[in-house]
Design a protein around this motif. Structure first.
Motif, PDB file in Angstrom:
ATOM      1  N   ALA A   1       0.772  -1.265   0.055  1.00 34.83           N
ATOM      2  CA  ALA A   1       0.058  -0.075  -0.046  1.00 34.83           C
ATOM      3  C   ALA A   1       1.032   1.264   0.037  1.00 34.83           C
ATOM      4  O   ALA A   1       0.519   2.265  -0.571  1.00 34.83           O
ATOM      5  N   GLU A   2       1.970   1.258   0.746  1.00 33.33           N
ATOM      6  CA  GLU A   2       2.999   2.417   0.793  1.00 33.33           C
ATOM      7  C   GLU A   2       3.579   2.628  -0.333  1.00 33.33           C
ATOM      8  O   GLU A   2       3.910   3.893  -0.811  1.00 33.33           O
ATOM      9  N   LEU A   3       3.974   1.517  -0.997  1.00 31.92           N
ATOM     10  CA  LEU A   3       4.465   1.564  -2.343  1.00 31.92           C
ATOM     11  C   LEU A   3       3.758   2.338  -3.370  1.00 31.92           C
ATOM     12  O   LEU A   3       4.167   3.154  -4.116  1.00 31.92           O
ATOM     13  N   LYS A   4       2.382   1.938  -3.391  1.00 31.80           N
ATOM     14  CA  LYS A   4       1.559   2.538  -4.438  1.00 31.80           C
ATOM     15  C   LYS A   4       1.426   3.936  -3.985  1.00 31.80           C
ATOM     16  O   LYS A   4       1.335   4.658  -4.976  1.00 31.80           O
ATOM     17  N   LYS A   5       1.197   4.191  -2.966  1.00 31.37           N
ATOM     18  CA  LYS A   5       0.947   5.643  -2.602  1.00 31.37           C
ATOM     19  C   LYS A   5       2.222   6.509  -2.897  1.00 31.37           C
ATOM     20  O   LYS A   5       2.197   7.892  -3.257  1.00 31.37           O
TER      21      LYS A   5
ATOM     22  N   LEU B   1       4.801   3.904  -6.997  1.00 26.94           N
ATOM     23  CA  LEU B   1       5.322   2.734  -7.762  1.00 26.94           C
ATOM     24  C   LEU B   1       4.235   1.798  -8.420  1.00 26.94           C
ATOM     25  O   LEU B   1       3.175   1.701  -7.835  1.00 26.94           O
ATOM     26  N   ARG B   2       4.347   1.085  -9.375  1.00 26.92           N
ATOM     27  CA  ARG B   2       3.571  -0.010  -9.992  1.00 26.92           C
ATOM     28  C   ARG B   2       4.032  -1.426  -9.155  1.00 26.92           C
ATOM     29  O   ARG B   2       4.909  -1.678  -9.364  1.00 26.92           O
ATOM     30  N   VAL B   3       3.055  -1.516  -8.262  1.00 23.59           N
ATOM     31  CA  VAL B   3       3.030  -3.064  -7.472  1.00 23.59           C
ATOM     32  C   VAL B   3       2.251  -4.225  -8.181  1.00 23.59           C
ATOM     33  O   VAL B   3       1.597  -4.011  -8.407  1.00 23.59           O
ATOM     34  N   LEU B   4       3.364  -5.164  -8.290  1.00 22.25           N
ATOM     35  CA  LEU B   4       3.022  -6.300  -8.940  1.00 22.25           C
ATOM     36  C   LEU B   4       3.226  -7.312  -8.016  1.00 22.25           C
ATOM     37  O   LEU B   4       4.506  -7.342  -7.473  1.00 22.25           O
ATOM     38  N   GLY B   5       2.188  -8.377  -7.684  1.00 22.67           N
ATOM     39  CA  GLY B   5       2.554  -9.394  -6.771  1.00 22.67           C
ATOM     40  C   GLY B   5       2.626 -10.740  -7.451  1.00 22.67           C
ATOM     41  O   GLY B   5       2.380 -10.966  -8.678  1.00 22.67           O
TER      42      GLY B   5
ATOM     43  N   TYR C   1       6.371   0.855   7.458  1.00 23.44           N
ATOM     44  CA  TYR C   1       5.878   0.504   6.168  1.00 23.44           C
ATOM     45  C   TYR C   1       6.045   1.780   5.365  1.00 23.44           C
ATOM     46  O   TYR C   1       6.567   1.526   3.883  1.00 23.44           O
ATOM     47  N   LYS C   2       5.847   2.806   5.660  1.00 20.95           N
ATOM     48  CA  LYS C   2       5.926   3.996   4.806  1.00 20.95           C
ATOM     49  C   LYS C   2       7.510   4.465   4.685  1.00 20.95           C
ATOM     50  O   LYS C   2       8.050   4.641   3.809  1.00 20.95           O
ATOM     51  N   ILE C   3       8.171   4.272   6.019  1.00 20.21           N
ATOM     52  CA  ILE C   3       9.571   4.620   6.052  1.00 20.21           C
ATOM     53  C   ILE C   3      10.192   3.721   4.751  1.00 20.21           C
ATOM     54  O   ILE C   3      11.242   4.224   4.109  1.00 20.21           O
TER      55      ILE C   3
END
Length: 398
Positions: free
Chosen positions: A20-24, A27-31, A308-310
């Protein structure tokens, strides 16, 4: 837009926060995972641009094909990570295969996965470690055990957690170990009578910390696993300067960049010949990921931050955008083992510690060996309050 592949983003359950923090942060997050997409929690699904389900994450070829497909669909992959000890070597192999240069490569794995190889890098940092012997020949191993004296500890040289870790107290124990051990390469170490304390941090691309904390484990994880005992540990209110210094020196010695670290040390409980005086600090092992289980949430509760944000800020900006001048607390974990006749039930715990309570959950079976079955997380401002909490929750009736 940068592409980030997160391996097994659904386990542990709290790791959806990383996505969630990567998306904010744009970044494009791919699982990639083995859980069906419709069984992922909604917050995780909302954080992912795409998800590739594999039949088994253990199958390297299948995961390789998943990365290849996502590369074909979205372009070059900039980051690939699981933040999970179990997949560190897999992550490194995939980065090496796909020329993803933002994380550790296969060539880096020896020094961070093999406990015997770690010794040289602790020495480079000027930190002593326990004497050791690689278990191959019986007579040589017995000679080492007799040289350093029983008890000794044996564990896989490349292992996760306290799995297959044993304290041997005699030649008879050694004989039994050799008769029953599996095919792993084991390392034997002299027993250290010490309390495990850690340096935990998020390190930027220059090898500098942007977040630091630490924890203390008063009882041995080896004993918790082998004796099916209760489990306790806590985040310190303030990281001691000595541990901060040793942690930073260890980070430099291992060449750590752009990742979480969880570095383990012994603090000697008594003078020990060949190792040091009571209170001296001895290197134990390094882990290039967050401390396991609920520790990321405990980092947050203890320091009133959002790791998570850091971490996502480190990925996106190579620095933290979160102020660090927050209040600090002890954050105490208490894992109670099923089958024990505890004095306080759940209602009594909530009645007394409700104002301190941060989390209360059943532990997933995959983590219960080291963390017990029912957990309580509480914040305290004094060590005395925390010690009373442990005494209350672990008291049992005869």
């Amino acid at each position: 837009m940068k592409n980030f592949i997160f391996i097994s983003p659904n386990f542990p359950d709290n790791y959806w926060h990383f996505c969630a923090e990567l998306k904010k942060n744009g970044l494009r997050v791919l699982g990639i995972g083995d859980c069906p997409y419709d069984q992922l929690r909604k917050e995780l699904r909302d954080s992912l641009t795409d998800y590739y389900k594999v039949a088994s994450l253990e199958n390297y070829d299948e995961v390789f094909r998943a990365v290849a497909f996502l590369t074909y669909k979205f372009g070059k992959i900039d980051w690939l990570e699981s933040n999970n000890e179990y997949w560190l070597e897999r992550d490194a192999a995939l980065r090496t295969a796909f020329n993803i240069t933002t994380g550790q490569q296969s060539a880096d794995m020896e020094k961070i996965k093999r406990k015997s190889a770690m010794k040289a890098y602790y020495a480079k940092a000027g930190i002593p470690t326990a004497r050791y012997h690689l278990v191959e020949d019986y007579e040589a191993t017995k000679a080492f055990a007799n040289e350093v004296g029983y008890p000794v500890v044996v564990k896989p040289d490349n292992g996760v957690g306290a799995n297959n870790t044993y304290k041997l107290k005699s030649d008879a124990d050694l004989d039994y170990f050799f008769a029953t051990k599996d095919s792993n390469l084991y390392i034997m170490e002299e027993f250290v009578n010490g309390e495990v304390r850690t340096y935990d941090g998020i390190i930027d691309s220059k090898g500098e910390p942007i977040f630091e904390t630490g924890n203390v484990t008063p009882n041995s994880i080896m004993d918790v696993v082998n004796d099916s005992d209760n489990s306790i540990y806590y985040m310190v209110r303030a990281l001691p300067e000595k541990m901060r210094d040793l942690g930073r020196r260890t980070v430099k010695a291992f060449g750590v960049k752009s990742r979480f670290v969880h570095l383990e040390f012994f603090v000697l409980k008594e003078d020990q010949q060949g190792l040091g005086k009571k209170g001296d600090i001895i290197g134990l092992e390094v882990n290039m990921r967050p401390s396991g289980g609920y520790s990321p949430d405990m980092y947050n509760f203890a320091n009133e931050v959002d790791v998570y944000k850091i971490w996502a800020d480190m990925v996106a900006y190579d620095k933290s955008t979160m102020p660090m001048d927050r209040p600090h607390h002890y954050c105490a974990y208490c894992g109670r083992r099923d089958g024990k006749n505890f004095v306080m039930d759940d209602a009594a715990i909530r009645a007394k510690y409700g104002k301190n309570l941060k989390m209360c959950e059943r532990i997933p079976d995959a983590l219960a060996g080291a963390m017990a079955n029912q957990m309580y997380l509480c914040n305290f401002d004094t060590k005395e309050e925390m010690q009373q909490f442990y005494a209350d929750l672990l008291a049992t009736r005869d």
